[in-house]
Design an enzyme around this catalytic site. Sequence first.
Site, short mmCIF file in Angstrom:
data_model
loop_
_atom_site.label_atom_id
_atom_site.label_comp_id
_atom_site.label_asym_id
_atom_site.label_seq_id
_atom_site.Cartn_x
_atom_site.Cartn_y
_atom_site.Cartn_z
N ASP A 25 2.13 37.37 25.68
CA ASP A 25 0.25 36.51 25.33
C ASP A 25 -0.39 36.31 26.73
OD1 ASP A 25 -1.63 35.93 24.10
OD2 ASP A 25 -0.42 34.53 22.33
N LYS A 87 -10.14 33.60 31.10
CA LYS A 87 -10.50 35.41 30.41
C LYS A 87 -11.46 35.56 29.39
CE LYS A 87 -7.58 37.07 25.78
NZ LYS A 87 -6.72 36.37 24.98
N GLU A 184 -3.88 41.08 19.78
CA GLU A 184 -3.01 40.30 19.20
C GLU A 184 -2.82 39.90 17.22
OE1 GLU A 184 -5.60 37.64 21.25
OE2 GLU A 184 -5.38 37.99 23.37
N ASP A 206 -7.40 35.28 13.46
CA ASP A 206 -6.71 34.57 14.75
C ASP A 206 -8.09 33.81 15.55
OD1 ASP A 206 -5.81 34.29 17.09
OD2 ASP A 206 -5.45 36.50 17.28
#
Lengths: 623, 186
Positions: A25, A87, A184, A206
């Site tokens: 992850d 990210k 994810e 999420d």
Amino acid sequence: MALLQIAEPGMSTEPHKHRLAVGIDLGTTNSLVATVRNSIAVCLADESGRSMLPSIVHYRADGSIDVGQSAVLAQASDPRNTIVSVKRFMGRGLKDVAHVETMPYDFEDSPGMVRLRTVQGVKSPVEVSAEILRVLRLRAEASLGGALDGAVITVPAYFDDAQRQATKDAARLAGLDVLRLLNEPTAAAVAYGLDNAAEGVYAVYDLGGGTFDLSILKLSRGVFEVLSTNGDAALGGDDFDHRLFCWALETSKQSPLSSSDSRRLQIKAREAKEQLTICEEAPIHLKLASGDEINLVITREKFAELTAHLVQKTLGPVRKALRDAGLGPEDIKGVVMVGGATRMPHIQRAVASYFGQEPLTNLDPDKVVALGAAMQANALVGNRKTEDDDWLLLDVIPLSLGLETMGGLVEKVVPRNATLPIARAQEFTTFKDGQTAMAFHVVQGERELVSDCRSLARFELRGIPPMVAGAARIRVAFQVDADGLLSVSAREMSSGVEASVLVKPSYGLSDDEIAGMLQAGVERAGDDMAARALREQQVEADRVIEATEQALAKDGALLDATERAHIDEVLAALRRLRDGDDHRAIKTGIDALARATDEFAARRMDSSIRSALTGHKIDEISV
Amino acid sequence: MGRPEASDRMSIDLTQDFFTLFGLPRRFDIDEAKLDHAWHELQSQVHPDRHAHLSDLEKRRSMQWATRVNEGFRTLKKPLPRASYLLELAGIDAALETNTAMSPEFLMEQMEWREAVEEARQAGEVDELEQLHQRLRLHSREVLESLSQELDEAHDYVAAADTVRRLMFIEKLQHEIDDALEALET
């Protein structure tokens, strides 16, 4: 299910050959690596027992690089060279990045993807991410005691093609063999669904450090089918911190802070936010370099008020995803909460009120994605042992793909939420007499205007035979693979003359650049390129040999004696080459075996399809 | 670089029609649960996740198969593409994109719908748009019933082609209402 017993292409018939696979992850704030050990998915910890690796990379003036915990303190002391939340920059141009003005970095706006000038030179977000992935790879190799056979890397479901490509490039750069990019929320659904033997329609909410996803999944008899997904690739816990940071600045009436003070205040804001999850109020106390002090207290209520618009912002994608799935909130059996940011009480309240039920918070929102990715990696690498391990993921493409047409409009070719893999073709024609070339512009997004969508690639088809306007037939084909990555080809059909071009959009980074970075990385690590190439080919050879042996053992009857003898011969040759030290020769042997078994593989696939349908019918009759 | 003959050779069965591929009778009225079930079972065999540990060639073939299976599912799942596909199999070129010779009454009706949608859109009347959406859905249900009769009972493909074209107008209108609703929400 009778069918699954007939042919199990994903199952290993030799259970003792356990392959090393991990799920990673790669998060905005923290990253994790997990694996399946004795049939249980576990996160792997570093030597001090911590499994979460802060996604922070510090480039030191002496040429060394700190990643994770050791880079945390450098955030305040050396903000320019300490990259956090990288990210957010993946596959993004400078204009796409929010709050640049409060970031301490020295940006370089290069075409495609933004880059960062550091004391160690200009770094692309792909390289920064690769540093994080490399640390996780080394951790996993040390923990599992060997080189990895493959990894599943998770990405936000709402990541577009450029962001996915950038993530895959980063993994490659970190020396990982990417089995699959996995969304994810889907990874979370796998972990949740398998643990709880869940059936029915679920929503996964999420909210990570920098991204928000909402996926609707139907779970039935081992199939995880994503019905729709939506989100915001630039909305996350970071934005809540930022809101609090701005409030602290305004309230304390401080003039613009130095980058070091600014970063320290951001850290204080984040700490306060985390504290509010447990307490009714939290202090924000910071002594500035000037000697001034910021001394504030934030209450839960005030924080909820400051960030209410951000919570509201997540509900738009929720509505859209439900609409695309043709469902209402009442159709959802459970809402799985993922991402550290979902610990905020006012988020849980908003979700509960929208869906009319308490969200499911019985799993660790920080770890569930990595655990699901590990389970999938274990299955993909061929470690499935029993039918119980058997499941199938059917995921979708989050955003439509299209081509620019006259007037800057978008012609959609692949619709959003189409199940992957998918191929779609569209025909175009020339608009001028004697036109011999045509330009294509591939874009991704839901808006009608090209300028509102993300530009993925431009290419030209040349060598069209001269014809009158409208006579040429140019077929543009889009193929999106199981990773959600696109390749495009164009071909002139009417003349029979073939002119085709393949495009793999690699946002900002060319293959040459990647090769250069790989080389540089390998040199720094003191690794031997040739040794690594040899190892890679040997692993691949072992994989192919084993797969072929299994196929022959099971379906050898599909071959006649001559065909069988030929395959045996090529197989024996590859076994000999595998034990040599020439990686190119091994590659040639692998290719030769692939060619020799091409027809056999086609027959096997065909026969398994037939079995699938036969099995289906037998099932039906016996009912 | 993808040699076309290679992909053609391996595709012995890629040419079989979607109904056969999914083990369903070639009809407009289908058992949706059966279609879903067959889709899952086929993907269980061909999906790239099942072949991720095999050679590049097998991975590529698996992607082609899975793509084909998904295309079949998309074609059979929704009534409009399913009806168009049945016509195609029956050798009827409905010339869907170009043949717009519709009856004047139908075109009149369409224009009225369109005006109503446009008015509601400009006035920002969400409720009115929702109502139009509902009415249109009821209307399209009637059209689907006649389509089923024409295709499965009467085998009147010429009439069916005309109904398919009408259905296309209706769907387009439905998309426009959806887009308008979405635009008003944001």
